[in-house]
Scaffold this active site. Structure first.
Site, PDB file in Angstrom:
ATOM      1  N   ARG A   1       0.024 -57.854 -16.474  1.00 41.13           N
ATOM      2  CA  ARG A   1      -0.724 -58.338 -17.649  1.00 41.13           C
ATOM      3  C   ARG A   1      -0.508 -59.848 -17.772  1.00 41.13           C
ATOM      4  O   ARG A   1      -1.437 -60.608 -18.045  1.00 41.13           O
ATOM      5  CB  ARG A   1      -0.248 -57.642 -18.931  1.00 41.13           C
TER       6      ARG A   1
ATOM      7  N   ARG B   1      -7.278 -58.911 -30.747  1.00 37.23           N
ATOM      8  CA  ARG B   1      -7.269 -57.437 -30.650  1.00 37.23           C
ATOM      9  C   ARG B   1      -7.767 -56.903 -31.983  1.00 37.23           C
ATOM     10  O   ARG B   1      -7.216 -57.223 -33.039  1.00 37.23           O
ATOM     11  CB  ARG B   1      -5.856 -56.936 -30.370  1.00 37.23           C
TER      12      ARG B   1
ATOM     13  N   HIS C   1     -11.055 -52.496 -23.006  1.00 35.14           N
ATOM     14  CA  HIS C   1      -9.775 -53.209 -22.855  1.00 35.14           C
ATOM     15  C   HIS C   1      -9.801 -53.950 -21.512  1.00 35.14           C
ATOM     16  O   HIS C   1      -9.081 -53.591 -20.579  1.00 35.14           O
ATOM     17  CB  HIS C   1      -8.626 -52.191 -22.917  1.00 35.14           C
TER      18      HIS C   1
ATOM     19  N   ASP D   1      -4.114 -42.194 -19.899  1.00 34.99           N
ATOM     20  CA  ASP D   1      -3.772 -42.990 -21.083  1.00 34.99           C
ATOM     21  C   ASP D   1      -3.441 -42.000 -22.203  1.00 34.99           C
ATOM     22  O   ASP D   1      -3.683 -40.785 -22.079  1.00 34.99           O
ATOM     23  CB  ASP D   1      -4.970 -43.891 -21.457  1.00 34.99           C
TER      24      ASP D   1
ATOM     25  N   CYS E   1      -1.630 -47.626 -18.728  1.00 32.70           N
ATOM     26  CA  CYS E   1      -1.559 -48.959 -19.344  1.00 32.70           C
ATOM     27  C   CYS E   1      -0.346 -49.120 -20.241  1.00 32.70           C
ATOM     28  O   CYS E   1       0.066 -50.252 -20.513  1.00 32.70           O
ATOM     29  CB  CYS E   1      -2.837 -49.239 -20.120  1.00 32.70           C
TER      30      CYS E   1
ATOM     31  N   GLN F   1      -6.539 -55.386 -19.528  1.00 34.52           N
ATOM     32  CA  GLN F   1      -5.710 -54.354 -18.910  1.00 34.52           C
ATOM     33  C   GLN F   1      -6.205 -54.033 -17.500  1.00 34.52           C
ATOM     34  O   GLN F   1      -5.411 -53.924 -16.557  1.00 34.52           O
ATOM     35  CB  GLN F   1      -5.752 -53.080 -19.775  1.00 34.52           C
TER      36      GLN F   1
END
Ligand code: CP
Ligand code: NVA
Length: 308
Positions: free
Chosen positions: A294, A107, A134, A225, A266, A137
């Site tokens: 996930r 990340r 991402h 988000d 998320c 996700q």
């Protein structure tokens, strides 16, 4: 070498196989304690490095737990504690890590960092979020939608708010999984045009609609988000909030969607900013299934990268 760098960089057939594998692996360990090993141990004898240059709860714990369930050993590394954070190049870091571990999940901030890591590593690299995308996700999100409502192909997803990294991977997924997506948010925070063009070229109907209620009309899935991402400056917070306030997901907005529409986020969420608690905790919300998935989606991604 099989990396997992972005949803638009993996073949659609492979993406579908990863989702199906994730569902099967989830089913195979249903009801077991979290720490119990899977019957199959496809990562036995493997060493997995998980590198974080930004905070994380879900990505960190789900990759670690998932790799261990499949038989791997893991190490969670903070970028700031590595020489990476003190001037060693990404390329040299990639070459060194490739001598110790079988898989790198990272990340980071700039997309170029993950691309450089993948270019110079001789082991697979997985994108665990950059400023731009991402992908892990959205694989979990597809798994979650399909568990609740069946195939996502042909459905209509509405993204509300900031056209950010998570939104970008959703747009990639529209092209690859064959669903339609409407973005509703302020023009200043539109997703990059390249994402939109690419998904359209793959046949997805991608729309931009400034009016949130009109955008959500008849939607199968409503997603939002945070209004301020980890890479956004805190000084932009007030401006972003002012721009994004008309795009809050609340009960009134959800009433415009299809009666059986789902709500996703998320996480982490900022309750009563981008979404009200009534929606987050309401009957249409599947946010904690997303979080659980996930684990299952990333297990299938690691398996895809490591097991030929
Ligand atoms: N959704 C997500 O990636 O969460 P974390 O930042 O906690 O990993
Ligand atoms: N858009 C958010 C997602 C966090 C998982 C961020 O980048 O901070």
């Amino acid at each position: 070498m099989t990396h997992f760098l972005d949803i638009n960089k993996t073949d659609a057939a492979d993406l579908r196989a990863i989702i199906d594998q994730a569902a099967a692996m989830k089913q195979a360990r249903a009801g077991r304690p979290r720490g119990a090993p899977d019957d199959e141990q496809p990562l036995a004898g493997r060493m997995v490095a998980l590198i974080f240059e930004k905070p994380s709860t879900r990505t960190r714990v789900s990759f670690d737990a998932g790799a261990r369930q499949m038989g791997a050993q893991t190490m969670v590394l903070s970028g700031a504690d590595m020489q990476l954070g003190h001037g060693e190049t990404i390329a040299d870091t990639a070459r060194v890590l490739s001598r110790y571990v079988d898989l790198i999940m990272m990340r980071t901030f700039e997309e170029d960092t993950i691309l450089e890591m993948a270019e110079h590593a001789s082991v697979p690299v997985i994108n665990g979020l950059t400023n731009r995308t991402h992908p892990c996700q959205i694989m979990a999100d597809i798994l979650t939608y399909e568990e609740h409502r069946g195939p996502i192909r042909g459905r209509r997803v509405v993204w509300c708010g900031d056209g950010n990294n998570v939104c970008a991977s959703f747009i990639h997924a529209a092209g690859q999984f064959g669903f339609d997506l409407t973005f509703t948010g302020p023009a200043q925070l539109d997703p990059e045009q390249v994402f939109v063009d690419e998904a359209r070229a793959k046949g997805a109907d991608i729309r931009i609609e400034r009016d949130a209620a009109r955008a959500v009309e008849g939607a199968d899935l409503v997603v939002t988000d945070t209004w301020v991402s980890m890479h956004d400056s805190q000084s932009s917070r007030e401006r972003r909030h002012n721009l994004l306030r008309p795009y809050q997901v609340n009960d009134d907005l959800m009433s415009h969607a299809a009666p059986d529409a789902l709500f996703m986020h998320c996480l982490p969420a900022h309750r009563d900013e981008e979404v009200t608690s009534s929606v987050m905790d309401g009957p249409q919300s599947v946010i904690f299934d997303e979080a659980e998935n996930r684990l299952h989606a990333q297990k299938a991604i690691m398996r895809y990268c490591l097991v030929v």
